[in-house]
Motif scaffolding. Structure first.
Motif, PDB file in Angstrom:
ATOM      1  N   SER A   1       0.865  -1.260   0.132  1.00 47.62           N
ATOM      2  CA  SER A   1      -0.111  -0.035  -0.068  1.00 47.62           C
ATOM      3  C   SER A   1       0.808   1.234  -0.090  1.00 47.62           C
TER       4      SER A   1
ATOM      5  N   THR B   1      -8.354  -6.138   8.155  1.00 45.93           N
ATOM      6  CA  THR B   1      -8.663  -5.075   8.613  1.00 45.93           C
ATOM      7  C   THR B   1     -10.212  -4.855   9.115  1.00 45.93           C
ATOM      8  N   ARG B   2     -10.984  -5.964   8.711  1.00 46.33           N
ATOM      9  CA  ARG B   2     -12.517  -5.680   8.653  1.00 46.33           C
ATOM     10  C   ARG B   2     -13.119  -6.562   9.917  1.00 46.33           C
TER      11      ARG B   2
ATOM     12  N   GLU C   1      -5.269   7.191   9.104  1.00 46.73           N
ATOM     13  CA  GLU C   1      -5.099   8.428   7.812  1.00 46.73           C
ATOM     14  C   GLU C   1      -3.560   8.419   7.669  1.00 46.73           C
ATOM     15  N   SER C   2      -3.151   8.116   6.765  1.00 40.88           N
ATOM     16  CA  SER C   2      -1.657   8.323   6.384  1.00 40.88           C
ATOM     17  C   SER C   2      -1.022   9.490   6.566  1.00 40.88           C
TER      18      SER C   2
ATOM     19  N   GLN D   1      -5.360  13.500  -1.086  1.00 44.00           N
ATOM     20  CA  GLN D   1      -6.381  12.586  -0.640  1.00 44.00           C
ATOM     21  C   GLN D   1      -7.513  12.798  -1.641  1.00 44.00           C
TER      22      GLN D   1
ATOM     23  N   TYR E   1       1.971   7.362  -4.263  1.00 45.43           N
ATOM     24  CA  TYR E   1       1.396   6.483  -5.385  1.00 45.43           C
ATOM     25  C   TYR E   1       1.748   6.990  -6.755  1.00 45.43           C
TER      26      TYR E   1
ATOM     27  N   GLU F   1      -5.143  10.564  -4.806  1.00 44.48           N
ATOM     28  CA  GLU F   1      -5.125   9.048  -4.529  1.00 44.48           C
ATOM     29  C   GLU F   1      -6.427   8.300  -4.799  1.00 44.48           C
TER      30      GLU F   1
ATOM     31  N   GLY G   1     -11.737   0.495   9.553  1.00 41.78           N
ATOM     32  CA  GLY G   1     -11.456  -0.939   8.917  1.00 41.78           C
ATOM     33  C   GLY G   1     -10.252  -0.776   7.945  1.00 41.78           C
ATOM     34  N   ARG G   2      -9.412   0.188   7.961  1.00 45.12           N
ATOM     35  CA  ARG G   2      -8.378   0.429   7.202  1.00 45.12           C
ATOM     36  C   ARG G   2      -6.925   0.333   7.657  1.00 45.12           C
ATOM     37  N   ILE G   3      -6.188   0.109   6.785  1.00 44.86           N
ATOM     38  CA  ILE G   3      -4.647   0.419   7.325  1.00 44.86           C
ATOM     39  C   ILE G   3      -4.367   1.521   6.201  1.00 44.86           C
ATOM     40  N   PRO G   4      -3.201   2.258   6.545  1.00 44.54           N
ATOM     41  CA  PRO G   4      -2.275   2.514   7.779  1.00 44.54           C
ATOM     42  C   PRO G   4      -2.882   3.148   8.922  1.00 44.54           C
TER      43      PRO G   4
ATOM     44  N   ILE H   1      -4.959  -7.209   3.335  1.00 40.59           N
ATOM     45  CA  ILE H   1      -6.485  -6.420   3.171  1.00 40.59           C
ATOM     46  C   ILE H   1      -7.122  -7.439   2.062  1.00 40.59           C
TER      47      ILE H   1
ATOM     48  N   LYS I   1       4.181   5.760   2.484  1.00 46.27           N
ATOM     49  CA  LYS I   1       4.397   7.123   2.850  1.00 46.27           C
ATOM     50  C   LYS I   1       4.964   7.294   4.284  1.00 46.27           C
TER      51      LYS I   1
ATOM     52  N   ASN J   1      -0.203   4.180   0.671  1.00 47.83           N
ATOM     53  CA  ASN J   1      -0.557   4.945   2.099  1.00 47.83           C
ATOM     54  C   ASN J   1       0.361   4.456   3.001  1.00 47.83           C
TER      55      ASN J   1
HETATM   56  N1  LIG Z   1      -7.314   7.738   3.478  1.00 52.88           N
HETATM   57  C1  LIG Z   1      -6.649   6.944   4.021  1.00 52.88           C
HETATM   58  C2  LIG Z   1      -6.970   5.435   3.004  1.00 52.88           C
HETATM   59  C3  LIG Z   1      -6.561   4.156   3.818  1.00 52.88           C
HETATM   60  C4  LIG Z   1      -6.737   3.108   2.750  1.00 52.88           C
HETATM   61  O1  LIG Z   1      -7.673   2.975   1.806  1.00 52.88           O
HETATM   62  N2  LIG Z   1      -6.492   1.875   2.976  1.00 52.88           N
HETATM   63  C5  LIG Z   1      -6.634   0.774   2.150  1.00 52.88           C
HETATM   64  C6  LIG Z   1      -5.254   0.285   1.766  1.00 52.88           C
HETATM   65  S1  LIG Z   1      -4.438   1.691   0.875  1.00 52.88           S
HETATM   66  C7  LIG Z   1      -7.437  -0.375   2.935  1.00 52.88           C
HETATM   67  O2  LIG Z   1      -7.146  -0.619   4.031  1.00 52.88           O
HETATM   68  N3  LIG Z   1      -8.035  -1.221   2.313  1.00 52.88           N
HETATM   69  C8  LIG Z   1      -8.515  -2.333   2.885  1.00 52.88           C
HETATM   70  C9  LIG Z   1     -10.214  -2.156   3.272  1.00 52.88           C
HETATM   71  O3  LIG Z   1     -10.658  -1.305   2.987  1.00 52.88           O
HETATM   72  O4  LIG Z   1     -10.591  -3.284   3.638  1.00 52.88           O
HETATM   73  C10 LIG Z   1      -5.215   6.961   4.376  1.00 52.88           C
HETATM   74  O5  LIG Z   1      -4.639   7.916   3.627  1.00 52.88           O
HETATM   75  O6  LIG Z   1      -4.546   6.431   5.125  1.00 52.88           O
END
Ligand SMILES: N[C@@H](CCC(=O)N[C@@H](CS)C(=O)NCC(=O)O)C(=O)O
Length: 194
Positions: free
Chosen positions: A13, A42-43, A69-70, A102, A158, A106, A55-58, A37, A18, A15
């Protein structure tokens, strides 16, 4: 920063990259914890309850606090370093580029990379397939803006892998290409796949 820092991440990823790149350029140690993922790691209820309700990384963990939020995580790491301009307008302008990343970059360049390279073109839903040309056009627009005026770590992540989707050619953006080479030559630089 003297609390232990743990990056909850997925290596490929941008994000997440970074944050690793910011830490590397500043010589800050961070531990890393991987989540797949593609398998929904992450869910899980555990992740949503304890790490990020979105539900997201990072997610950057600092001691017992969690910062998703990266760009917020990059900002945290960079605080009072030379990566953040000393003057007020410069700081606001840096945030401007992070918000641009963002909103304009992205969701287009990174999402197309993910759809084409991870999900696979054949597995896209009809709604996603319809959005490909829309996101490609918007991605080109963002790269065009960057080709005139550059930019920072948040945008590097990215942009330097924009060709992964097969829908952007960086040779079309020569100033961007030269900037990518300059960033990769910085002391302390680490590549995405490390
Ligand atoms: N705006 C968030 C975006 C985070 C994001 O979209 N993460 C994605 C990977 S790059 C993720 O965790 N996807 C898995 C999911 O949504 O289940 C950031 O900048 O950190």
């Amino acid at each position: 920063v003297n609390e232990v820092m743990i990056l909850h991440e997925y290596t490929a990823s941008g994000n997440c990259f970074k944050i690793r790149l910011t830490a590397a350029l500043l010589g800050l140690p961070i531990e890393r914890r991987q989540y797949d993922i593609m398998k929904g790691e992450t869910r899980t209820a555990e992740f949503l309850d304890n790490i990020n309700s979105n539900g997201r990384i990072p997610v950057l963990q600092v001691g017992d606090r969690f910062l998703p939020e990266s760009n917020a995580a990059c900002w945290y790491l960079a605080e009072s370093s030379a990566l953040i301009p000393a003057d007020r307008f410069g700081r606001a302008d840096m945030l401007r580029w992070m918000f641009f990343e963002q909103y304009n970059h992205e969701p287009n360049v990174a999402t197309l990379r993910f759809w084409m390279g991870w999900v696979g073109e054949d597995n896209l839903s009809d709604a996603q397939r319809a959005l490909v040309p829309v996101k490609q056009a918007a991605g080109h627009e963002a790269l065009m803006i960057m080709n005139r005026q550059l930019a920072d770590i948040a945008l590097y992540a990215y942009t330097h892998v924009a060709e992964d989707s097969g829908l952007f050619a960086l040779a079309d953006y020569q100033a961007v290409q030269a900037w990518i080479q300059r960033v990769a030559a910085l002391p302390g630089y680490v590549p995405l796949d490390s």
